[in-house]
Design a protein around this motif. Structure first.
Motif, PDB file in Angstrom:
ATOM      1  N   ASP A  81      20.933  14.380  16.183  1.00  0.00           N
ATOM      2  CA  ASP A  81      20.234  14.096  14.923  1.00  0.00           C
ATOM      3  C   ASP A  81      20.300  12.625  14.556  1.00  0.00           C
ATOM      4  O   ASP A  81      19.903  12.248  13.448  1.00  0.00           O
ATOM      5  CB  ASP A  81      20.860  14.906  13.773  1.00  0.00           C
ATOM      6  N   LEU A  82      20.788  11.796  15.460  1.00  0.00           N
ATOM      7  CA  LEU A  82      21.071  10.401  15.112  1.00  0.00           C
ATOM      8  C   LEU A  82      20.352   9.437  16.048  1.00  0.00           C
ATOM      9  O   LEU A  82      20.272   9.652  17.260  1.00  0.00           O
ATOM     10  CB  LEU A  82      22.588  10.165  15.198  1.00  0.00           C
ATOM     11  N   LEU A  83      19.808   8.380  15.461  1.00  0.00           N
ATOM     12  CA  LEU A  83      19.238   7.278  16.243  1.00  0.00           C
ATOM     13  C   LEU A  83      20.299   6.201  16.354  1.00  0.00           C
ATOM     14  O   LEU A  83      20.809   5.709  15.363  1.00  0.00           O
ATOM     15  CB  LEU A  83      17.994   6.724  15.543  1.00  0.00           C
ATOM     16  N   ILE A  84      20.642   5.848  17.593  1.00  0.00           N
ATOM     17  CA  ILE A  84      21.749   4.928  17.848  1.00  0.00           C
ATOM     18  C   ILE A  84      21.207   3.686  18.544  1.00  0.00           C
ATOM     19  O   ILE A  84      20.422   3.794  19.496  1.00  0.00           O
ATOM     20  CB  ILE A  84      22.828   5.586  18.738  1.00  0.00           C
ATOM     21  N   ARG A  85      21.622   2.513  18.081  1.00  0.00           N
ATOM     22  CA  ARG A  85      21.188   1.272  18.725  1.00  0.00           C
ATOM     23  C   ARG A  85      21.700   1.247  20.163  1.00  0.00           C
ATOM     24  O   ARG A  85      22.843   1.652  20.429  1.00  0.00           O
ATOM     25  CB  ARG A  85      21.706   0.061  17.941  1.00  0.00           C
ATOM     26  N   VAL A  86      20.889   0.764  21.097  1.00  0.00           N
ATOM     27  CA  VAL A  86      21.192   0.929  22.526  1.00  0.00           C
ATOM     28  C   VAL A  86      22.529   0.324  22.936  1.00  0.00           C
ATOM     29  O   VAL A  86      23.260   0.908  23.738  1.00  0.00           O
ATOM     30  CB  VAL A  86      20.059   0.353  23.403  1.00  0.00           C
ATOM     31  N   ASP A  87      22.894  -0.842  22.400  1.00  0.00           N
ATOM     32  CA  ASP A  87      24.170  -1.437  22.794  1.00  0.00           C
ATOM     33  C   ASP A  87      25.344  -0.612  22.278  1.00  0.00           C
ATOM     34  O   ASP A  87      26.366  -0.468  22.965  1.00  0.00           O
ATOM     35  CB  ASP A  87      24.269  -2.880  22.305  1.00  0.00           C
ATOM     36  N   ILE A  88      25.211  -0.033  21.090  1.00  0.00           N
ATOM     37  CA  ILE A  88      26.258   0.820  20.536  1.00  0.00           C
ATOM     38  C   ILE A  88      26.338   2.124  21.323  1.00  0.00           C
ATOM     39  O   ILE A  88      27.435   2.649  21.586  1.00  0.00           O
ATOM     40  CB  ILE A  88      26.002   1.108  19.043  1.00  0.00           C
TER      41      ILE A  88
ATOM     42  N   ALA B  73       7.417   7.206  13.720  1.00  0.00           N
ATOM     43  CA  ALA B  73       7.387   7.856  15.027  1.00  0.00           C
ATOM     44  C   ALA B  73       8.636   7.483  15.819  1.00  0.00           C
ATOM     45  O   ALA B  73       9.185   6.395  15.665  1.00  0.00           O
ATOM     46  CB  ALA B  73       6.129   7.420  15.795  1.00  0.00           C
ATOM     47  N   ILE B  74       9.085   8.410  16.688  1.00  0.00           N
ATOM     48  CA  ILE B  74      10.248   8.135  17.532  1.00  0.00           C
ATOM     49  C   ILE B  74       9.996   6.884  18.371  1.00  0.00           C
ATOM     50  O   ILE B  74      10.893   6.074  18.602  1.00  0.00           O
ATOM     51  CB  ILE B  74      10.545   9.337  18.446  1.00  0.00           C
ATOM     52  N   SER B  75       8.751   6.704  18.806  1.00  0.00           N
ATOM     53  CA  SER B  75       8.423   5.533  19.626  1.00  0.00           C
ATOM     54  C   SER B  75       8.645   4.230  18.876  1.00  0.00           C
ATOM     55  O   SER B  75       8.983   3.213  19.477  1.00  0.00           O
ATOM     56  CB  SER B  75       6.971   5.610  20.115  1.00  0.00           C
ATOM     57  N   LEU B  76       8.475   4.240  17.551  1.00  0.00           N
ATOM     58  CA  LEU B  76       8.730   3.037  16.760  1.00  0.00           C
ATOM     59  C   LEU B  76      10.231   2.746  16.722  1.00  0.00           C
ATOM     60  O   LEU B  76      10.652   1.596  16.842  1.00  0.00           O
ATOM     61  CB  LEU B  76       8.182   3.202  15.343  1.00  0.00           C
ATOM     62  N   TYR B  77      11.031   3.783  16.559  1.00  0.00           N
ATOM     63  CA  TYR B  77      12.483   3.593  16.591  1.00  0.00           C
ATOM     64  C   TYR B  77      12.916   3.010  17.935  1.00  0.00           C
ATOM     65  O   TYR B  77      13.788   2.148  18.016  1.00  0.00           O
ATOM     66  CB  TYR B  77      13.202   4.923  16.368  1.00  0.00           C
ATOM     67  N   GLU B  78      12.302   3.506  19.006  1.00  0.00           N
ATOM     68  CA  GLU B  78      12.684   3.048  20.342  1.00  0.00           C
ATOM     69  C   GLU B  78      12.318   1.590  20.567  1.00  0.00           C
ATOM     70  O   GLU B  78      13.054   0.848  21.219  1.00  0.00           O
ATOM     71  CB  GLU B  78      12.038   3.942  21.408  1.00  0.00           C
ATOM     72  N   ILE B  79      11.181   1.183  20.025  1.00  0.00           N
ATOM     73  CA  ILE B  79      10.735  -0.186  20.262  1.00  0.00           C
ATOM     74  C   ILE B  79      11.636  -1.197  19.561  1.00  0.00           C
ATOM     75  O   ILE B  79      11.719  -2.358  19.973  1.00  0.00           O
ATOM     76  CB  ILE B  79       9.261  -0.366  19.833  1.00  0.00           C
ATOM     77  N   VAL B  80      12.343  -0.761  18.506  1.00  0.00           N
ATOM     78  CA  VAL B  80      13.262  -1.669  17.816  1.00  0.00           C
ATOM     79  C   VAL B  80      14.706  -1.416  18.247  1.00  0.00           C
ATOM     80  O   VAL B  80      15.653  -1.820  17.575  1.00  0.00           O
ATOM     81  CB  VAL B  80      13.124  -1.576  16.282  1.00  0.00           C
ATOM     82  N   GLY B  81      14.879  -0.734  19.403  1.00  0.00           N
ATOM     83  CA  GLY B  81      16.192  -0.677  20.040  1.00  0.00           C
ATOM     84  C   GLY B  81      17.058   0.521  19.727  1.00  0.00           C
ATOM     85  O   GLY B  81      18.265   0.479  19.976  1.00  0.00           O
ATOM     86  N   TYR B  82      16.485   1.616  19.216  1.00  0.00           N
ATOM     87  CA  TYR B  82      17.270   2.816  18.951  1.00  0.00           C
ATOM     88  C   TYR B  82      16.924   3.917  19.948  1.00  0.00           C
ATOM     89  O   TYR B  82      15.811   3.970  20.475  1.00  0.00           O
ATOM     90  CB  TYR B  82      17.013   3.334  17.533  1.00  0.00           C
ATOM     91  N   ARG B  83      17.901   4.812  20.179  1.00  0.00           N
ATOM     92  CA  ARG B  83      17.671   5.989  21.014  1.00  0.00           C
ATOM     93  C   ARG B  83      18.150   7.223  20.264  1.00  0.00           C
ATOM     94  O   ARG B  83      19.208   7.207  19.648  1.00  0.00           O
ATOM     95  CB  ARG B  83      18.417   5.871  22.351  1.00  0.00           C
ATOM     96  N   LEU B  84      17.355   8.277  20.339  1.00  0.00           N
ATOM     97  CA  LEU B  84      17.682   9.511  19.641  1.00  0.00           C
ATOM     98  C   LEU B  84      18.638  10.351  20.474  1.00  0.00           C
ATOM     99  O   LEU B  84      18.330  10.720  21.615  1.00  0.00           O
ATOM    100  CB  LEU B  84      16.410  10.306  19.348  1.00  0.00           C
TER     101      LEU B  84
END
Length: 394
Positions: free
Chosen positions: A297-304, A283-294
């Motif tokens: 088409d790409l999930l990017i780590r928040v600091d990057i 789920a997108i929410s799982l990606y977000e909880i480990v620090g990624y943002r959509l």
């Protein structure tokens, strides 16, 4: 040559010979094992003295016949025998097996925590073998423990191990998420307290748009407190660099799956990457909880993502942006993913002689894709937490 295609028949003949040889070996082995088992069963029924050997690797042998293996704190028996013979075998090894399992339980209670670990599917491992499993509770950070112990273990040891592992789990979570738990000890006033509450509830990263009103009310002292706590306010996100190390995000991944009761069989995300493509099993929410943002088409780590936003703002010229290899390397993606990210951020690829992209802005009503509730069901706030009842104040 006396037959046509003799080479093909040679190969076929060797295959048949190999098959017959393997079958013969298996039958001889089975006959030998069956003979040993037959002798063993007779001795068991006659109640003669039985020799039980328990090796260091956990293998349990009775009169030279493997009866099973001790893994962790459980005995897993061989399912080769019929039910009546297995009952005879279990009765014969009950006493030495109980003694060995109780000994291992005492070893666990006196061991240092380095021998314990947590697997990505939520099992507590001792020397690599599961001895407990995490189960959903009302508190995301405090899952309950289901102890995997043998019925042969003494009751007092079973209770002691449960307490031991519960304490270990609390320490393990608070140590690996210590940056996040530091927020619970902050004595800040509103509106900063409200920001910290939402940041904690969203497990260490927070879209700036959700607290923009509260951020506008922060004082100079509040900003100093945010810096002391290790929280950075970027262009789009609030995040905590100290929480972006792989071990912390792996733990959040495990806790999310336990809390949301994800079916077993899922795999661990490769959290070492600065960007990843969306996998439909997560789920997108799982990606977000480990620090990624959509973005696109790409999930990017928040600091990057924040570094990327700063970079494109710096190098763009009157809203024009050329394709930059350094930007692609920063995101760790290909040109196609790069185009989709810039489109999501409001840039349009130029089709005329101008090389690159032009900022045209997002269409009215367009929202960046994100999960508003992190996909997490309502959870009880720990009454011992300084954040308890804080929602009434913000």
């Amino acid at each position: 040559e006396w037959v046509e295609e003799s080479s093909g028949w040679d190969l076929k003949t060797r295959q048949v010979e190999d098959y017959l040889s393997d079958a013969l070996h298996q039958n001889l082995t089975k006959r030998f094992v069956d003979q040993k088992t037959s002798v063993l069963v007779k001795r068991l029924r006659n109640k003669k003295d039985i020799q039980v050997d328990i090796k260091e690797d956990g293998v349990v042998a009775v009169e030279g016949v493997m009866a099973g293996r001790i893994q962790g704190l459980r005995f897993l028996d061989e399912k080769r025998e019929n039910n009546s013979n297995r009952s005879l075998l279990k009765n014969a090894i009950r006493k030495p097996l109980s003694g060995e399992i109780n000994k291992r339980a005492k070893d666990l209670l006196s061991s240092i925590n380095i021998s314990l670990s947590l697997s990505f599917d939520g099992a507590v491992l001792w020397n690599g073998f599961p001895i407990a499993r995490l189960r959903k509770s009302n508190n995301f950070y405090k899952p309950r423990l289901e102890i995997l112990t043998a019925p042969l273990m003494a009751q007092n040891l079973r209770k002691a191990i449960k307490r031991f592992l519960e304490n270990w789990l609390i320490d393990y979570v608070e140590h690996n998420l210590r940056s996040l738990f530091k927020l619970t000890k902050s004595n800040s006033d509103s509106p900063l307290r409200g920001v910290l509450f939402q940041f904690f509830e969203r497990h260490g990263s927070l879209p700036k748009s959700l607290v923009s009103g509260q951020i506008k009310q922060l004082s100079g002292t509040d900003y100093k407190e945010l810096k002391r706590l290790g929280i950075q306010i970027g262009r789009e996100e609030l995040f905590m660099p100290g929480l972006l190390h792989t071990k912390a995000r792996q733990l959040l991944f495990i806790l999310w799956n336990v809390f949301n009761q994800t079916p077993s069989g899922y795999s661990m995300l490769d959290l070492s990457r600065v960007s990843i493509k969306v996998e439909p099993e997560f789920a997108i929410s799982l990606y977000e909880i480990v620090g990624y943002r959509l973005r696109g088409d790409l999930l990017i780590r928040v600091d990057i993502l924040e570094r990327f936003l700063g970079k494109i703002k710096k190098i763009s010229n009157n809203g024009l942006l050329t394709t930059d290899l350094e930007l692609l390397n920063l995101l760790g993606c290909n040109k196609e993913n790069f185009d989709s990210v810039l489109t999501a951020l409001g840039y349009k690829l130029q089709n005329n002689n101008v090389s690159g992209y032009k900022f045209v802005g997002l269409k009215p009503g367009t929202k960046l894709k994100r999960s508003q509730n992190m996909g997490i069901k309502a959870q009880a706030v720990d009454e011992n937490s300084p954040f308890y009842k804080l929602k009434e104040l913000i």
